[in-house]
Motif scaffolding. Structure first.
Motif, PDB file in Angstrom:
ATOM      1  N   GLY A 190      -7.778   0.878  -4.239  1.00  0.00           N
ATOM      2  CA  GLY A 190      -8.683   0.690  -5.368  1.00  0.00           C
ATOM      3  C   GLY A 190      -8.153  -0.301  -6.385  1.00  0.00           C
ATOM      4  N   PRO A 191      -8.901  -0.511  -7.473  1.00  0.00           N
ATOM      5  CA  PRO A 191      -8.507  -1.478  -8.490  1.00  0.00           C
ATOM      6  C   PRO A 191      -7.195  -1.129  -9.195  1.00  0.00           C
ATOM      7  N   GLY A 192      -6.861   0.152  -9.299  1.00  0.00           N
ATOM      8  CA  GLY A 192      -5.601   0.544  -9.926  1.00  0.00           C
ATOM      9  C   GLY A 192      -4.394   0.043  -9.145  1.00  0.00           C
ATOM     10  N   TYR A 193      -4.502   0.082  -7.827  1.00  0.00           N
ATOM     11  CA  TYR A 193      -3.429  -0.427  -6.978  1.00  0.00           C
ATOM     12  C   TYR A 193      -3.248  -1.929  -7.182  1.00  0.00           C
ATOM     13  N   PHE A 194      -4.376  -2.644  -7.217  1.00  0.00           N
ATOM     14  CA  PHE A 194      -4.295  -4.094  -7.382  1.00  0.00           C
ATOM     15  C   PHE A 194      -3.805  -4.481  -8.776  1.00  0.00           C
ATOM     16  N   ALA A 195      -4.150  -3.692  -9.780  1.00  0.00           N
ATOM     17  CA  ALA A 195      -3.646  -3.944 -11.134  1.00  0.00           C
ATOM     18  C   ALA A 195      -2.129  -3.756 -11.175  1.00  0.00           C
ATOM     19  N   MET A 196      -1.651  -2.711 -10.525  1.00  0.00           N
ATOM     20  CA  MET A 196      -0.206  -2.473 -10.487  1.00  0.00           C
ATOM     21  C   MET A 196       0.502  -3.574  -9.713  1.00  0.00           C
ATOM     22  N   LEU A 197      -0.059  -3.999  -8.598  1.00  0.00           N
ATOM     23  CA  LEU A 197       0.534  -5.082  -7.812  1.00  0.00           C
ATOM     24  C   LEU A 197       0.561  -6.373  -8.621  1.00  0.00           C
ATOM     25  N   ALA A 198      -0.513  -6.650  -9.365  1.00  0.00           N
ATOM     26  CA  ALA A 198      -0.544  -7.838 -10.223  1.00  0.00           C
ATOM     27  C   ALA A 198       0.517  -7.751 -11.320  1.00  0.00           C
ATOM     28  N   ALA A 199       0.716  -6.570 -11.884  1.00  0.00           N
ATOM     29  CA  ALA A 199       1.738  -6.390 -12.927  1.00  0.00           C
ATOM     30  C   ALA A 199       3.134  -6.575 -12.355  1.00  0.00           C
ATOM     31  N   GLY A 233      12.046  -6.721 -15.335  1.00  0.00           N
ATOM     32  CA  GLY A 233      10.906  -5.914 -15.736  1.00  0.00           C
ATOM     33  C   GLY A 233      10.077  -5.300 -14.641  1.00  0.00           C
ATOM     34  N   ALA A 234      10.467  -5.430 -13.373  1.00  0.00           N
ATOM     35  CA  ALA A 234       9.665  -4.856 -12.299  1.00  0.00           C
ATOM     36  C   ALA A 234      10.544  -4.610 -11.085  1.00  0.00           C
ATOM     37  N   GLY A 235      10.026  -3.811 -10.173  1.00  0.00           N
ATOM     38  CA  GLY A 235      10.762  -3.542  -8.951  1.00  0.00           C
ATOM     39  C   GLY A 235       9.890  -2.902  -7.901  1.00  0.00           C
ATOM     40  N   ALA A 236      10.372  -2.943  -6.675  1.00  0.00           N
ATOM     41  CA  ALA A 236       9.705  -2.289  -5.552  1.00  0.00           C
ATOM     42  C   ALA A 236      10.790  -1.777  -4.622  1.00  0.00           C
ATOM     43  N   GLN A 237      10.589  -0.584  -4.113  1.00  0.00           N
ATOM     44  CA  GLN A 237      11.588  -0.027  -3.211  1.00  0.00           C
ATOM     45  C   GLN A 237      10.922   0.844  -2.168  1.00  0.00           C
ATOM     46  N   ALA A 238      11.541   0.898  -1.003  1.00  0.00           N
ATOM     47  CA  ALA A 238      11.108   1.800   0.059  1.00  0.00           C
ATOM     48  C   ALA A 238      12.310   2.071   0.943  1.00  0.00           C
ATOM     49  N   GLN A 239      12.547   3.316   1.190  1.00  0.00           N
ATOM     50  CA  GLN A 239      13.592   3.687   2.131  1.00  0.00           C
ATOM     51  C   GLN A 239      12.954   3.852   3.500  1.00  0.00           C
ATOM     52  N   LEU A 240      13.780   4.042   4.488  1.00  0.00           N
ATOM     53  CA  LEU A 240      13.298   4.159   5.856  1.00  0.00           C
ATOM     54  C   LEU A 240      12.257   5.269   5.977  1.00  0.00           C
ATOM     55  N   TYR A 241      11.077   4.936   6.427  1.00  0.00           N
ATOM     56  CA  TYR A 241       9.959   5.859   6.647  1.00  0.00           C
ATOM     57  C   TYR A 241       9.424   6.517   5.377  1.00  0.00           C
ATOM     58  N   SER A 242       9.792   6.027   4.218  1.00  0.00           N
ATOM     59  CA  SER A 242       9.273   6.607   2.974  1.00  0.00           C
ATOM     60  C   SER A 242       8.265   5.639   2.358  1.00  0.00           C
ATOM     61  N   PRO A 243       7.445   6.094   1.431  1.00  0.00           N
ATOM     62  CA  PRO A 243       6.430   5.216   0.847  1.00  0.00           C
ATOM     63  C   PRO A 243       7.035   4.170  -0.077  1.00  0.00           C
ATOM     64  N   TRP A 244       6.296   3.094  -0.257  1.00  0.00           N
ATOM     65  CA  TRP A 244       6.684   2.065  -1.215  1.00  0.00           C
ATOM     66  C   TRP A 244       6.444   2.589  -2.624  1.00  0.00           C
ATOM     67  N   ILE A 245       7.407   2.370  -3.494  1.00  0.00           N
ATOM     68  CA  ILE A 245       7.290   2.727  -4.901  1.00  0.00           C
ATOM     69  C   ILE A 245       7.356   1.437  -5.705  1.00  0.00           C
ATOM     70  N   LEU A 246       6.272   1.088  -6.379  1.00  0.00           N
ATOM     71  CA  LEU A 246       6.232  -0.093  -7.243  1.00  0.00           C
ATOM     72  C   LEU A 246       6.434   0.372  -8.677  1.00  0.00           C
ATOM     73  N   SER A 247       7.281  -0.324  -9.411  1.00  0.00           N
ATOM     74  CA  SER A 247       7.492   0.047 -10.810  1.00  0.00           C
ATOM     75  C   SER A 247       7.496  -1.193 -11.683  1.00  0.00           C
TER      76      SER A 247
END
Length: 143
Positions: free
Chosen positions: A22-31, A89-103
């Protein structure tokens, strides 16, 4: 004890995809993309700005974002952390087989510097003008 069989592999369920978001995901990705670009822009402007005093403090202040809003890309869960400092000011992380966490954090240093840049340049110009006026002329001392 509860057992819920998965219909798909964990790796596939947690993969990073834009489909069905949804749009919330794309807003977070843009940020997450935009905040580091803003920090990089402010950092380059700071390095190129003529300042003699405290430039390195401004650079450190610009490099870090404060607070953190995190999004679990698989579940859509949001998490806000007030006491966080993030490089660029931003980051993204994912461990093996775990979900992506965008911050993403607030780039307070970059915003403050970009708003105060002109006044910092004016104060630098006025201090060099005052120093030039205070220095005696070489012709006046020769006579």
């Amino acid at each position: 004890m509860w057992i819920n069989p998965l219909t798909d592999s964990v790796e596939h369920a947690n993969c990073f995809t834009l489909y069905g978001k949804g749009p919330g995901y794309f807003a977070m990705l843009a940020a997450v993309i935009g905040v580091p670009l803003l920090v990089l822009y402010a950092l380059i402007r700071c390095i190129r700005t003529p300042m003699r005093r405290r430039k390195w403090l401004w650079i450190v202040f610009i490099l870090f974002g404060v607070t953190s809003l995190s999004l679990n890309w698989t579940t859509g869960a949001l998490h806000f952390n007030l006491l966080t400092i993030q490089l660029f000011g931003a980051g993204a992380q994912a461990q093996l087989y775990s979900p992506w966490i965008l911050s993403v954090g607030l780039p307070v240093g970059a915003i403050v510097f970009l708003l105060k840049r002109r006044s910092l340049m004016r104060s630098e110009e006025s201090s060099t003008t005052v120093q030039d006026e205070a220095a005696p002329d070489s012709e006046a001392t020769a006579q």
